[in-house]
Design a protein around this motif. Structure first.
Motif, PDB file in Angstrom:
ATOM      1  N   ILE A  74      13.828  37.463  -1.471  1.00 32.94           N
ATOM      2  CA  ILE A  74      14.466  38.146  -0.341  1.00 32.94           C
ATOM      3  C   ILE A  74      15.438  39.152  -0.928  1.00 32.94           C
ATOM      4  O   ILE A  74      16.201  38.832  -1.850  1.00 32.94           O
ATOM      5  N   TYR A  75      15.425  40.381  -0.407  1.00 29.45           N
ATOM      6  CA  TYR A  75      16.124  41.490  -1.057  1.00 29.45           C
ATOM      7  C   TYR A  75      17.357  41.972  -0.300  1.00 29.45           C
ATOM      8  O   TYR A  75      17.404  41.961   0.934  1.00 29.45           O
ATOM      9  N   ARG A  76      18.316  42.432  -1.088  1.00 31.71           N
ATOM     10  CA  ARG A  76      19.444  43.175  -0.534  1.00 31.71           C
ATOM     11  C   ARG A  76      18.970  44.596  -0.217  1.00 31.71           C
ATOM     12  O   ARG A  76      17.908  45.024  -0.700  1.00 31.71           O
ATOM     13  N   PRO A  77      19.753  45.343   0.543  1.00 30.26           N
ATOM     14  CA  PRO A  77      19.369  46.732   0.845  1.00 30.26           C
ATOM     15  C   PRO A  77      19.139  47.599  -0.387  1.00 30.26           C
ATOM     16  O   PRO A  77      18.379  48.563  -0.323  1.00 30.26           O
ATOM     17  N   ASP A  78      19.773  47.258  -1.534  1.00 27.97           N
ATOM     18  CA  ASP A  78      19.588  48.069  -2.737  1.00 27.97           C
ATOM     19  C   ASP A  78      18.351  47.670  -3.539  1.00 27.97           C
ATOM     20  O   ASP A  78      18.072  48.232  -4.593  1.00 27.97           O
ATOM     21  N   GLY A  79      17.580  46.685  -3.054  1.00 22.08           N
ATOM     22  CA  GLY A  79      16.358  46.261  -3.728  1.00 22.08           C
ATOM     23  C   GLY A  79      16.545  45.139  -4.729  1.00 22.08           C
ATOM     24  O   GLY A  79      15.562  44.644  -5.290  1.00 22.08           O
ATOM     25  N   SER A  80      17.770  44.712  -4.971  1.00 21.82           N
ATOM     26  CA  SER A  80      18.003  43.590  -5.877  1.00 21.82           C
ATOM     27  C   SER A  80      17.718  42.273  -5.146  1.00 21.82           C
ATOM     28  O   SER A  80      17.755  42.202  -3.914  1.00 21.82           O
ATOM     29  N   VAL A  81      17.436  41.221  -5.913  1.00 22.00           N
ATOM     30  CA  VAL A  81      17.085  39.931  -5.321  1.00 22.00           C
ATOM     31  C   VAL A  81      18.335  39.237  -4.786  1.00 22.00           C
ATOM     32  O   VAL A  81      19.306  39.040  -5.506  1.00 22.00           O
TER      33      VAL A  81
ATOM     34  N   PHE B 255      15.826  33.499  -3.651  1.00 20.57           N
ATOM     35  CA  PHE B 255      14.497  33.182  -4.173  1.00 20.57           C
ATOM     36  C   PHE B 255      14.107  31.800  -3.684  1.00 20.57           C
ATOM     37  O   PHE B 255      14.876  30.848  -3.780  1.00 20.57           O
ATOM     38  N   SER B 256      12.889  31.701  -3.145  1.00 16.32           N
ATOM     39  CA  SER B 256      12.395  30.425  -2.635  1.00 16.32           C
ATOM     40  C   SER B 256      11.089  30.075  -3.326  1.00 16.32           C
ATOM     41  O   SER B 256      10.163  30.878  -3.356  1.00 16.32           O
ATOM     42  N   ASP B 257      11.026  28.887  -3.893  1.00 15.95           N
ATOM     43  CA  ASP B 257       9.832  28.406  -4.579  1.00 15.95           C
ATOM     44  C   ASP B 257       9.494  27.051  -3.978  1.00 15.95           C
ATOM     45  O   ASP B 257      10.209  26.076  -4.183  1.00 15.95           O
ATOM     46  N   ILE B 258       8.411  26.989  -3.214  1.00 23.67           N
ATOM     47  CA  ILE B 258       8.097  25.777  -2.470  1.00 23.67           C
ATOM     48  C   ILE B 258       6.770  25.203  -2.941  1.00 23.67           C
ATOM     49  O   ILE B 258       5.779  25.895  -3.015  1.00 23.67           O
ATOM     50  N   THR B 259       6.747  23.925  -3.239  1.00 20.57           N
ATOM     51  CA  THR B 259       5.525  23.234  -3.603  1.00 20.57           C
ATOM     52  C   THR B 259       5.448  21.949  -2.792  1.00 20.57           C
ATOM     53  O   THR B 259       6.113  20.965  -3.103  1.00 20.57           O
ATOM     54  N   LYS B 260       4.642  22.019  -1.732  1.00 20.00           N
ATOM     55  CA  LYS B 260       4.513  20.885  -0.815  1.00 20.00           C
ATOM     56  C   LYS B 260       5.902  20.426  -0.388  1.00 20.00           C
ATOM     57  O   LYS B 260       6.673  21.190   0.146  1.00 20.00           O
ATOM     58  N   MET B 261       6.247  19.163  -0.642  1.00 20.64           N
ATOM     59  CA  MET B 261       7.540  18.643  -0.196  1.00 20.64           C
ATOM     60  C   MET B 261       8.649  18.920  -1.203  1.00 20.64           C
ATOM     61  O   MET B 261       9.804  18.592  -0.965  1.00 20.64           O
ATOM     62  N   LEU B 262       8.312  19.463  -2.357  1.00 15.63           N
ATOM     63  CA  LEU B 262       9.312  19.695  -3.398  1.00 15.63           C
ATOM     64  C   LEU B 262       9.477  21.179  -3.631  1.00 15.63           C
ATOM     65  O   LEU B 262       8.538  21.947  -3.544  1.00 15.63           O
TER      66      LEU B 262
ATOM     67  N   VAL C  80      17.409  29.485  -3.936  1.00 17.93           N
ATOM     68  CA  VAL C  80      18.597  29.980  -4.629  1.00 17.93           C
ATOM     69  C   VAL C  80      19.126  31.215  -3.921  1.00 17.93           C
ATOM     70  O   VAL C  80      18.359  32.114  -3.566  1.00 17.93           O
ATOM     71  N   ILE C  81      20.443  31.266  -3.707  1.00 20.14           N
ATOM     72  CA  ILE C  81      21.127  32.472  -3.233  1.00 20.14           C
ATOM     73  C   ILE C  81      21.945  33.000  -4.406  1.00 20.14           C
ATOM     74  O   ILE C  81      22.604  32.229  -5.112  1.00 20.14           O
ATOM     75  N   TYR C  82      21.904  34.323  -4.613  1.00 20.41           N
ATOM     76  CA  TYR C  82      22.553  34.926  -5.773  1.00 20.41           C
ATOM     77  C   TYR C  82      23.782  35.749  -5.383  1.00 20.41           C
ATOM     78  O   TYR C  82      23.830  36.342  -4.301  1.00 20.41           O
ATOM     79  N   HIS C  83      24.753  35.776  -6.309  1.00 19.66           N
ATOM     80  CA  HIS C  83      25.855  36.724  -6.188  1.00 19.66           C
ATOM     81  C   HIS C  83      25.315  38.140  -6.381  1.00 19.66           C
ATOM     82  O   HIS C  83      24.209  38.326  -6.903  1.00 19.66           O
ATOM     83  N   GLU C  84      26.096  39.124  -6.030  1.00 16.02           N
ATOM     84  CA  GLU C  84      25.655  40.519  -6.169  1.00 16.02           C
ATOM     85  C   GLU C  84      25.370  40.902  -7.608  1.00 16.02           C
ATOM     86  O   GLU C  84      24.567  41.808  -7.868  1.00 16.02           O
ATOM     87  N   ASN C  85      26.018  40.234  -8.568  1.00 16.14           N
ATOM     88  CA  ASN C  85      25.801  40.568  -9.979  1.00 16.14           C
ATOM     89  C   ASN C  85      24.570  39.869 -10.561  1.00 16.14           C
ATOM     90  O   ASN C  85      24.291  39.988 -11.754  1.00 16.14           O
ATOM     91  N   GLY C  86      23.833  39.128  -9.723  1.00 16.07           N
ATOM     92  CA  GLY C  86      22.618  38.468 -10.175  1.00 16.07           C
ATOM     93  C   GLY C  86      22.788  37.030 -10.613  1.00 16.07           C
ATOM     94  O   GLY C  86      21.794  36.322 -10.830  1.00 16.07           O
ATOM     95  N   GLN C  87      24.024  36.559 -10.731  1.00 15.99           N
ATOM     96  CA  GLN C  87      24.265  35.164 -11.076  1.00 15.99           C
ATOM     97  C   GLN C  87      24.004  34.261  -9.860  1.00 15.99           C
ATOM     98  O   GLN C  87      24.197  34.671  -8.719  1.00 15.99           O
TER      99      GLN C  87
END
Length: 243
Positions: A143-150, A153-160, A164-171
């Protein structure tokens, strides 16, 4: 394609099912990279077959165009009989890039598409909102910010899976790890990547009053929450996130 992907909340990860297409070696990719690959499905068309289906604002089929609704263009067929389709807002603004849908899927099912391959979703202003590599509609999404940076991020595998939500600096700011069904580990990080706290979805969040780093985490979460609320027609979220 009103119901795109499941976005996970601060209390638990939502379940997803189905076979998961391997995520590209690069866990995250920028909005610019997603755009560069947006027309790959068009190159796979082996037989053109154009049709248009219309939907109201809730994604239900209608006979006539709806200004506040959506429409789907069937562009043709690819190898194996897969459909190549593209979805639009009633205004004519694209909602997705051209995407592949399995031959066995109902091409008219706008609410629950079973996409195979890269899918980009756009806002009513044309901005790229999210992108994912999917199989049968399940997989991983940025999922992106208006500037195109992430932004998330969602990674889903069945029930597991993880979210992650990131700070603007990518951390990392917040990481939800659904390592066991019904139990989610939640980790908090400051802008330098330093861990601040870890808690379990079944237990209260530890006291963090006066911790500037945690304040940054809270602010990032609420900004993301507002973004998800603003684009609820594309980013499907648990109603609890929008309260």
């Amino acid at each position: 394609m009103k119901k795109a992907l499941t976005v996970l909340t601060c209390t638990a990860l939502l379940a997803a099912c189905g076979t998961i297409m391997p995520v590209p070696a690069k866990r995250q990719y920028s909005g610019q990279e997603a755009e560069a690959a947006a027309n790959g499905a068009l190159e796979q068309i082996t037989r053109k077959k154009e049709e248009t289906y219309h939907y109201d604002k809730n994604g239900k089929p209608v006979e006539q165009p709806a200004a506040d609704g959506y429409y789907r263009k069937v562009l043709g067929r690819a190898a194996g009989g897969k459909w190549v389709v593209q979805d639009f807002y009633g205004s004519g603004q694209k909602q997705t890039n051209p995407v592949l849908i399995p031959r066995s899927a109902d091409v008219k099912d706008f609410a629950n598409p079973k996409i195979d391959g890269l899918a980009n979703w756009y806002g009513k202003d044309g901005a790229l909102l999210q992108s994912g590599y999917l199989h049968q509609g399940q997989g991983a999404v940025n999922i992106y910010r208006p500037d195109g940076s992430v932004w998330a991020f969602s990674d889903i595998t069945k029930m597991l899976g993880s979210f992650v939500i990131y700070h603007e600096n990518g951390q990392k700011a917040i990481e939800y790890d659904n390592h066991q069904p019904g139990q989610t580990l939640i980790r908090y990080y400051d802008k330098t990547g330093k861990p601040l706290a870890q808690t379990d979805s079944r237990n209260p969040v530890p006291a963090t009053r006066g911790n500037d780093g945690f304040s940054d985490v809270q602010n990032e979460y609420y900004r993301f929450k507002q973004f998800a609320r603003q684009h609820a027609g594309v980013l499907i979220v648990d109603p609890a996130m929008l309260k």
